[in-house]
Scaffold this motif. Structure first.
Motif: not given
Length: 400
Positions: A68, A72, A127-128, A164, A168, A183, A186
Motif C-alpha cells: 500500500h 498510495f 489516508d483516503l 485505495n 481499505h 493494489i 492501482a
C-alpha cells in the motif's frame, strides 16, 4: 565583456521551512518529490527489517502495509507533484502552492504516519482523504483554464482513490475483495498514466536532447497500445479466462515495445537523462510479458508487478524527478556523477528484485537485501544531491 554568472542562492534558515513563503512551497514538485524520496529511503529497509524479524512490535508493518505505502504513499506523492507542476505549464495558472500546498503535503504525511501507528479504521479515514482532495484541486485549475485535454488525468486520480478505498474496505473486512488485487489494479492505473505521459514527453525530450534523432510518434499505434494495456489490466483484475488475459498482456507488451522502438532508444545511450526514461519505459513491456506468464501459472504474479513497479515505475520516477527538478529550478539539463549513479542503482535494484520474485535465492535474504540497498541508495543520493535544489529559490530568479 564580462560574462554574467548565476550563483546558487543561499539556503533559507531551516527553521522557516513551515512558513508559506519558503521556496519549498512555491511549486508542488518541491515538497512532494523530496517527501517521496525520503519516504522511499526509509520505507523499504523498514519493511525488510520487519519481514526478516529484525525488529519487534512491527504489527503494522505487514506485506499489505508495504504494498500500500509504495503505491498510495510514495508513488501517489510523485504523481501529484508532477501533475501539479505540469498543470502550471499546461494552463499558465497556479496549482496549489504556499499554505494550501503545505496543507496537502501535511495531509499526505499524516496518512503515512497513520498507516504506521494508528488503528486501521483511523488510518483509512486519514489516508483516503488525500487523493480526492488532490484530484479536486487539479480539476479546478483545469476547469478554470478550459483545459479539457488533460481532464482524463483527474479521472485516473479518482480511480486511484477508488482503488485505495477498495483496499481499505477489504483490509477492514467491509467488502469481500482481495486487498492485494486492489493494489494491483492501482499499479495498472499508474502504468496507464506512465503510458500516456510517456508518449507525450519521451519522444519530445529525445528529439531535443539527442541531436540527430527523429523519434516516430504514431497516433494509431499509441491508441492501440493504450487499448491493449486497458484490456490486459481489466482481464487481470476481473480474473477472466487465463488464456485471454495472457493474450491481452502479451499483445500489450508487444505494442509497448513497438512504440518504444519508434522513439529510437539506441540513440540515447550517451545521455543519462534520456536513457533512464527509455529503459524504464521498456520495463512496462517486460511487466506485461511476465503478466502473461503469471496468468498461466508459469511465474509468480510478484515477478510481473515488481517489473512494473521497481523497473518501470521507480525508473520513470527517478528520471522525471531529476529532469523536472533541474528544469523547474532554473538549472541546465545536464548530469553529473549523481544522476548516472541513481539511474544505475534503481535499474540494478529492479533486476535483482525480479530475480528474488522468481525465487533464485531461496528465502530471498541476499537478493531482497541487495535490491533494498540499491533502491534506498538511489533515493538517498537524490535526497542529498537534489534536496538543496528543492529547498532553494530558482537560480534564475523566477518564481516557482
Amino acid at each position: 565583456m564580462r560574462l554574467m554568472t548565476i550563483d546558487e542562492p543561499q539556503v533559507i534558515d531551516a527553521s522557516h521551512i513551515w512558513q508559506s513563503d519558503h521556496p519549498l512551497w512555491r511549486l508542488a514538485f518541491r515538497p512532494f518529490y523530496l517527501a517521496a524520496a525520503v519516504f522511499a529511503v526509509l520505507a523499504i529497509p523498514l519493511w525488510l527489517a520487519s519481514y526478516f524479524g529484525w525488529i519487534a512490535g512491527g504489527s503494522h508493518i505487514t506485506l499489505l502495509w508495504h504494498m500500500h505505502e509504495m503505491v498510495f504513499g510514495m508513488v501517489a506523492a510523485v504523481i501529484v507533484g508532477f501533475l501539479y507542476t505540469a498543470g502550471k505549464n499546461w494552463t499558465n495558472l497556479w496549482t496549489p502552492r504556499k499554505a494550501p500546498l503545505a496543507a496537502l503535503v501535511g495531509l499526505w504525511l499524516a496518512g503515512r504516519v497513520a498507516m504506521l501507528v494508528a488503528p486501521p479504521w483511523l488510518a483509512a479515514v486519514v489516508d483516503l482523504a488525500f487523493l480526492p482532495l488532490a484530484a479536486w484541486s487539479f480539476y479546478r485549475v483545469l476547469r478554470k483554464a478550459d483545459n479539457k485535454r488533460n481532464l482524463f488525468l483527474v479521472g485516473l486520480l479518482l480511480l486511484l482513490g477508488i482503488a485505495n478505498a477498495t483496499f481499505h474496505g477489504a483490509a477492514l473486512g467491509l467488502i469481500r475483495v482481495s486487498p492485494i488485487l486492489s493494489i494491483q489494479a492501482a499499479i495498472l492505473i499508474v502504468v496507464l498514466i506512465e503510458s500516456v505521459i510517456g508518449a507525450r514527453v519521451i519522444p519530445m525530450f529525445t528529439r531535443n536532447g539527442a541531436p540527430g534523432t527523429t523519434p516516430v510518434v504514431n497516433g494509431k499505434r499509441d491508441r492501440i497500445t493504450i487499448i491493449l494495456a486497458v484490456l490486459a489490466g481489466l482481464a487481470w483484475v476481473t480474473g477472466i479466462a487465463p488464456v485471454f488475459t495472457a493474450s491481452m498482456a502479451f499483445a500489450a507488451g508487444c505494442a509497448t515495445l513497438a512504440r518504444l522502438a519508434g522513439w529510437q532508444p539506441h540513440r540515447t545511450l550517451r545521455v543519462p537523462l534520456l536513457w533512464i526514461l527509455h529503459l524504464s519505459y521498456g520495463w512496462i513491456a517486460i511487466g506485461f510479458f511476465l503478466m502473461a506468464l503469471a496468468s498461466l501459472g508459469i511465474v509468480p504474479a510478484s515477478a510481473a508487478f515488481h517489473a512494473l513497479t521497481v523497473g518501470s515505475m521507480a525508473g520513470l520516477i527517478m528520471g522525471m524527478i531529476t529532469r523536472t527538478a533541474l528544469g523547474h529550478t532554473g538549472r541546465p539539463l545536464k548530469t553529473g556523477i549523481a544522476e548516472p549513479a541513481m539511474y544505475t542503482l534503481i535499474q540494478l535494484g529492479a533486476l535483482v528484485r525480479l530475480l528474488a520474485a522468481l525465487g533464485v535465492d531461496g528465502d530471498g535474504h541476499v537478493t531482497l537485501s541487495l535490491a533494498a540497498g540499491c533502491w534506498s541508495g538511489a533515493f538517498l543520493i537524490y535526497v542529498i544531491a537534489y534536496g538543496p535544489y528543492l529547498l532553494r529559490p530558482r537560480i534564475d530568479g523566477l518564481d516557482g
